[in-house]
Design a protein around this motif. Sequence first.
Motif, PDB file in Angstrom:
ATOM      1  N   TYR A  97      -0.149   9.648   7.289  1.00  0.00           N
ATOM      2  CA  TYR A  97      -1.293  10.020   6.868  1.00  0.00           C
ATOM      3  C   TYR A  97      -1.189  10.920   6.805  1.00  0.00           C
ATOM      4  CZ  TYR A  97      -6.187  11.437   6.856  1.00  0.00           C
ATOM      5  OH  TYR A  97      -7.029  11.902   6.605  1.00  0.00           O
ATOM      6  N   ALA A  98      -0.309  12.401   7.083  1.00  0.00           N
ATOM      7  CA  ALA A  98      -0.393  13.485   6.184  1.00  0.00           C
ATOM      8  C   ALA A  98       0.109  13.166   5.424  1.00  0.00           C
ATOM      9  CB  ALA A  98       0.843  14.317   7.223  1.00  0.00           C
ATOM     10  N   LYS A 153       3.410   6.329  -2.391  1.00  0.00           N
ATOM     11  CA  LYS A 153       4.739   6.805  -2.285  1.00  0.00           C
ATOM     12  C   LYS A 153       4.955   7.267  -1.034  1.00  0.00           C
ATOM     13  CE  LYS A 153       6.561  10.921  -4.476  1.00  0.00           C
ATOM     14  NZ  LYS A 153       6.469  12.012  -5.176  1.00  0.00           N
ATOM     15  N   ILE A 154       4.554   6.791  -0.006  1.00  0.00           N
ATOM     16  CA  ILE A 154       4.812   6.548   1.744  1.00  0.00           C
ATOM     17  C   ILE A 154       5.882   6.223   0.692  1.00  0.00           C
ATOM     18  CG2 ILE A 154       4.867   6.214   3.513  1.00  0.00           C
ATOM     19  CD1 ILE A 154       1.500   6.817   3.722  1.00  0.00           C
ATOM     20  N   LEU A 155       6.669   4.683   0.293  1.00  0.00           N
ATOM     21  CA  LEU A 155       7.451   3.874   0.721  1.00  0.00           C
ATOM     22  C   LEU A 155       7.994   4.337  -0.943  1.00  0.00           C
ATOM     23  CD1 LEU A 155       9.053   2.541   2.770  1.00  0.00           C
ATOM     24  CD2 LEU A 155       8.248   1.062   1.279  1.00  0.00           C
ATOM     25  N   ILE A 156       9.316   4.961  -0.933  1.00  0.00           N
ATOM     26  CA  ILE A 156       9.579   4.405  -2.949  1.00  0.00           C
ATOM     27  C   ILE A 156      10.714   3.245  -3.263  1.00  0.00           C
ATOM     28  CG2 ILE A 156      11.055   5.576  -4.474  1.00  0.00           C
ATOM     29  CD1 ILE A 156       9.468   7.753  -3.569  1.00  0.00           C
ATOM     30  N   PRO A 157       9.830   2.117  -3.780  1.00  0.00           N
ATOM     31  CA  PRO A 157       9.529   0.913  -4.420  1.00  0.00           C
ATOM     32  C   PRO A 157      11.525   0.985  -4.967  1.00  0.00           C
ATOM     33  CG  PRO A 157       8.903   1.079  -5.605  1.00  0.00           C
ATOM     34  CD  PRO A 157       8.177   2.849  -4.851  1.00  0.00           C
ATOM     35  N   THR A 158      11.832  -0.297  -4.084  1.00  0.00           N
ATOM     36  CA  THR A 158      13.137  -0.440  -4.707  1.00  0.00           C
ATOM     37  C   THR A 158      13.871  -0.636  -6.194  1.00  0.00           C
ATOM     38  OG1 THR A 158      13.362  -2.262  -3.430  1.00  0.00           O
ATOM     39  CG2 THR A 158      14.800  -0.238  -2.484  1.00  0.00           C
ATOM     40  N   GLU A 159      12.620  -1.607  -7.312  1.00  0.00           N
ATOM     41  CA  GLU A 159      12.667  -2.360  -8.005  1.00  0.00           C
ATOM     42  C   GLU A 159      10.610  -2.006  -8.302  1.00  0.00           C
ATOM     43  OE1 GLU A 159      12.919  -6.265  -8.434  1.00  0.00           O
ATOM     44  OE2 GLU A 159      14.468  -5.906  -6.194  1.00  0.00           O
ATOM     45  N   GLY A 160      11.024  -1.757  -9.898  1.00  0.00           N
ATOM     46  CA  GLY A 160       9.650  -1.950 -10.731  1.00  0.00           C
ATOM     47  C   GLY A 160       8.643  -0.273 -10.135  1.00  0.00           C
ATOM     48  N   ASN A 161       7.961  -0.487 -10.703  1.00  0.00           N
ATOM     49  CA  ASN A 161       6.998   1.043 -10.383  1.00  0.00           C
ATOM     50  C   ASN A 161       5.042   0.753 -10.050  1.00  0.00           C
ATOM     51  OD1 ASN A 161       6.280  -0.129 -13.005  1.00  0.00           O
ATOM     52  ND2 ASN A 161       6.591   3.337 -13.629  1.00  0.00           N
ATOM     53  N   VAL A 162       4.745   2.175  -9.709  1.00  0.00           N
ATOM     54  CA  VAL A 162       3.961   1.797  -9.653  1.00  0.00           C
ATOM     55  C   VAL A 162       2.888   2.787 -10.831  1.00  0.00           C
ATOM     56  CG1 VAL A 162       1.341   2.193  -8.363  1.00  0.00           C
ATOM     57  CG2 VAL A 162       3.511   1.091  -7.094  1.00  0.00           C
ATOM     58  N   THR A 163       2.064   3.531 -11.516  1.00  0.00           N
ATOM     59  CA  THR A 163       1.585   3.802 -12.157  1.00  0.00           C
ATOM     60  C   THR A 163       0.422   4.592 -11.465  1.00  0.00           C
ATOM     61  OG1 THR A 163       0.280   2.694 -14.079  1.00  0.00           O
ATOM     62  CG2 THR A 163       2.898   3.164 -14.555  1.00  0.00           C
ATOM     63  N   ILE A 164      -0.149   4.870 -11.906  1.00  0.00           N
ATOM     64  CA  ILE A 164      -1.593   5.924 -11.582  1.00  0.00           C
ATOM     65  C   ILE A 164      -2.724   6.499 -12.624  1.00  0.00           C
ATOM     66  CG2 ILE A 164      -3.443   7.271 -10.246  1.00  0.00           C
ATOM     67  CD1 ILE A 164      -1.137   6.878  -7.958  1.00  0.00           C
ATOM     68  N   ASP A 165      -3.479   5.992 -13.242  1.00  0.00           N
ATOM     69  CA  ASP A 165      -3.781   5.559 -14.471  1.00  0.00           C
ATOM     70  C   ASP A 165      -2.738   6.675 -15.776  1.00  0.00           C
ATOM     71  OD1 ASP A 165      -6.669   5.756 -14.075  1.00  0.00           O
ATOM     72  OD2 ASP A 165      -6.578   7.913 -13.266  1.00  0.00           O
ATOM     73  N   GLY A 166      -1.844   5.488 -15.045  1.00  0.00           N
ATOM     74  CA  GLY A 166      -0.597   5.544 -16.647  1.00  0.00           C
ATOM     75  C   GLY A 166       0.366   6.184 -16.140  1.00  0.00           C
ATOM     76  N   THR A 167       0.527   6.754 -15.129  1.00  0.00           N
ATOM     77  CA  THR A 167       1.697   8.092 -14.775  1.00  0.00           C
ATOM     78  C   THR A 167       2.200   6.880 -13.114  1.00  0.00           C
ATOM     79  OG1 THR A 167       0.245  10.083 -15.090  1.00  0.00           O
ATOM     80  CG2 THR A 167       2.055  10.332 -13.986  1.00  0.00           C
ATOM     81  N   LEU A 172       4.518  12.330  -9.771  1.00  0.00           N
ATOM     82  CA  LEU A 172       3.273  12.772  -9.492  1.00  0.00           C
ATOM     83  C   LEU A 172       3.363  13.212  -7.406  1.00  0.00           C
ATOM     84  CD1 LEU A 172       0.146  10.319  -9.871  1.00  0.00           C
ATOM     85  CD2 LEU A 172       0.986  12.417 -11.241  1.00  0.00           C
ATOM     86  N   SER A 173       2.967  14.686  -7.627  1.00  0.00           N
ATOM     87  CA  SER A 173       3.311  15.192  -6.641  1.00  0.00           C
ATOM     88  C   SER A 173       2.712  14.672  -5.130  1.00  0.00           C
ATOM     89  CB  SER A 173       3.132  16.562  -6.129  1.00  0.00           C
ATOM     90  OG  SER A 173       1.669  16.398  -6.409  1.00  0.00           O
ATOM     91  N   PHE A 174       2.300  14.214  -3.658  1.00  0.00           N
ATOM     92  CA  PHE A 174       1.605  14.070  -2.585  1.00  0.00           C
ATOM     93  C   PHE A 174       0.368  14.336  -3.139  1.00  0.00           C
ATOM     94  CE2 PHE A 174       5.873  13.234  -0.466  1.00  0.00           C
ATOM     95  CZ  PHE A 174       5.981  12.096  -0.090  1.00  0.00           C
ATOM     96  N   MET A 233       0.600  -1.363  -0.088  1.00  0.00           N
ATOM     97  CA  MET A 233       0.126   0.377  -0.186  1.00  0.00           C
ATOM     98  C   MET A 233       0.458   1.680  -0.043  1.00  0.00           C
ATOM     99  SD  MET A 233      -3.384  -0.543   2.899  1.00  0.00           S
ATOM    100  CE  MET A 233      -4.540  -1.632   1.993  1.00  0.00           C
ATOM    101  N   TYR A 234       1.988   1.253   1.219  1.00  0.00           N
ATOM    102  CA  TYR A 234       3.064   2.250   1.276  1.00  0.00           C
ATOM    103  C   TYR A 234       3.568   2.690  -0.562  1.00  0.00           C
ATOM    104  CZ  TYR A 234       2.330   1.532   5.802  1.00  0.00           C
ATOM    105  OH  TYR A 234       2.430   1.707   7.370  1.00  0.00           O
TER     106      TYR A 234
END
Lengths: 262, 384
Positions: B276-277, A52-66, A71-73, A47-48
Motif C-alpha cells: 500500500y505504501a 510497479k509493486i512487482l516488476i514483470p519478467t516479460e513485456g511491459n505496462v504503459t500508463i498514457d504511453g510511458t 515512472l517513479s512510485f 494489478m501489482y
Amino acid sequence: MVVEIKATDLGVSYGEFRVWQGINLKFDEPGLISILGPNGVGKSTFMYCINKILIPTEGNVTIDGTDVNDLSFKDIALKVAYVPQASNETFAMTVMDTVLMGRYPHSGFNTSAEDLQIAAECLKIMKISHLAMRNFNELSAGQHQKVMIARGLAQQPDLLMLDEPTSNLDVYNQMHVMRMLSKVAKERGIVILTICHDLNVASKYSDRVVIFSKGEVYCDGTPQEAITAENITKVYGVKAGITEVDGRPYVLFYDGGDEQFQ
Amino acid sequence: MKKLHTSGIRRSLEQTNIRLHDMRHHAREKNYEGMTEEEVTIAQYKAHRWSKLIFVFILLAVFIILAGAELAVGDYDIDLWSVYSILIDHIFLGKPIETLEQTVVWEFRTPRVLTAIAVGIGLAMAGAGMQSMMKNPLADPYTTGISSGAALGATLAMTLGFTLISGTYGTIINAFVFALIPSLFIIALSKYRKPSPAMIILSGIALMYVFNAAQSYLMLVADPNATSAVYAWTVGSIDGTDWGDMPFMWAVVILGAIIMMYLSRILNAMNSGDSYAKSLGINTDRTRVIILLSVSILAAGIVSFTGIIGFVGLVAPHIARILIGADNRILIPLSALVGACLMMVADLFIQAVLSFSMPVGLITSLIGGPIFMIMIIRQKNEVW
C-alpha cells in the motif's frame, strides 16, 4: 482525458513457476472492469504489475504511453490508486486520518482544507461518516474494507484498482459498493479495476469483464459475452446455468457430484 | 524540596484526562444543526486534533516543572523559583554565572539535565520511528543490535585500550562507530535482499550474538577493574557528561528530530504495509534504509555518551500512543516529550528519594516496567 493503461506481452514467473504470459490488455474507457478467475490464477499479480509493486519478467505496462518502469512510485501514485484486499495496520489511526493518508501523493506534510473536504466526501460516499473519529482497529472487517475503499477514492486516481473490495461485505453493502464504483467511474471519467469472486455482483455492475484462466486471458468482453454457462464451467470447473436478472446474466450453480471435485 | 508531590501531579493529570475525555465526548455529541455531513466530519476531526494538541501542552508544562525540579534537587537544595530565574537571567538576559547557587545550577546540574532530556528525546523518537517502520510494537532503538555494537566498541576501548581515535573521546567514538555497524551491515545486505522488517531484525540478532560473544571474551580475559568499568558502562548512566559533550549530543538529537518529523507521514503510510505504501508513491525499500540509518545515528549518538539506557525507547512511544493515537506526525513529538519526562522522573527518583547514587538506566527499567504494565491494563483505546 481518460487514462490509457496498456499491458503488452506481459509475463510473470516466480522462479520456475510461470503465473501467466503473453497478456495483452488495454483499458482506456471510463467504467467498472471486473477481473474474474479461479484462486491463484494471478489476478492480484496483474494489478501489482500496473503500479510497479512487482516488476514483470516479460513485456511491459504503459500508463498514457510511458513504461511504468520509467515512472517513479510518486508519478504512478498520482494516477493509480490501489486498495488492498485486507487491512494490514499495526498501529491504528482514526478512520479520518486513515482516509486522509490517501491524499499523501497530492499534498505534502500538511493537510489542506481541500484534503479534509475530499476525505469527508469519500466517507460520505461510502456511508461511513459516523465512523470518522473511531479508531481503525475497533472496526469490523467489512468496515475496514469500506474505509480502505474511501481511502482509495480520496487519492483521486485516474485508475482505481481494488483487490476483492466486496469480500467482507454483506449483500446490501456489496451492491452499494459496486453500484457506487460504477457510478464514480462514469462521473469522474476514470477506469476502475476490481478483482471479484462473486460472479453475479460482477455481472450486475461491470461494464467489462476479463476472465483469467490457466496462465492467460481466457475471455474479455461485456458481461453478456463473458459470463456464460460454458465459460464458467470451463474456467471454474463448476456446473453452471445462466438466467437473467436486471438485464444481466445471472449464474446458477449446480452441484456436479463427486466427479466434479475429483 | 526534598520530597516531590508526585501524587498531586498525577491526580491533576488524571483529572485533566477525565475532563479532556468529557470535552471530546461533548464535541462528538454537539448539535451540528444546519451543517452538511461533510462539514460535521471536518468539524469533528478538527476538534479531535485540538484535543490531541492539549496533551502536548500539558506534557510541555510537566516537562518544564520536572526540569526545574531536577535542577533544584541535590545535595545543595535550591528553591524552584530561583532555578527558573537563574536560567532566564543567564540564557535570555545574558547575566554571568557568579554566585554559588548559579554555579551549581548552570555548571553542575544543567549538563546532567540536558543529558537526561537528550537521552529521553532521542531514544523515544528513535523507538517510535523503529516501531512504525518495522510495524512491530516490540521494536526499540536497539532492535538492530545498536546496543551490543556500542557495548563492544566501548569494551574494546576499556579492556584493550583499542580506540579508533586517541584522547578522551576514544571510548565514545568507539561506541558510536560500532553502534552503526549493524545498520551499515543491513544496508550492504539490502543490495542483495529486500530490507524487510524480518530481515532487519534477524540480521540484528545475528550480529548481536557475534558482538556479545566478542565482548564476553574480552571481559573474561581483562583485568577485574576493566571488567567492572565495562559492566558499569553497559548499565547506562548520565553522571559522566559535562558541557563539552553537549554540542555533539544535541546536534545528533536535533538533526534526528528534524529527519524523524520529515519522515512522520511516510511512517504513517508504511504502517499500512509495503504494497500500500508503494501505491501511495513511497519507495519503501529505500525509505526503510533511510529511516534505519537516521534512527541508528540518533540512538548511537546517545548510547555512546551514556551507555545502554534501556526501556525509554520502547515504552515512551507506547505511552504517547495510548495518549494520542498512532499518527506519527504528533506521536513522534509527543514520544520525545514523554521520553524526556520519563528520564527526568527516573533521575529525580535517584536524586530526591534514594540516598545513594545509582545508574539511571536501572531506574528507568525498575520504575518504567510497572508503570507501563499498569498503562497496558488500563488503556481504553486499542492502539496496537
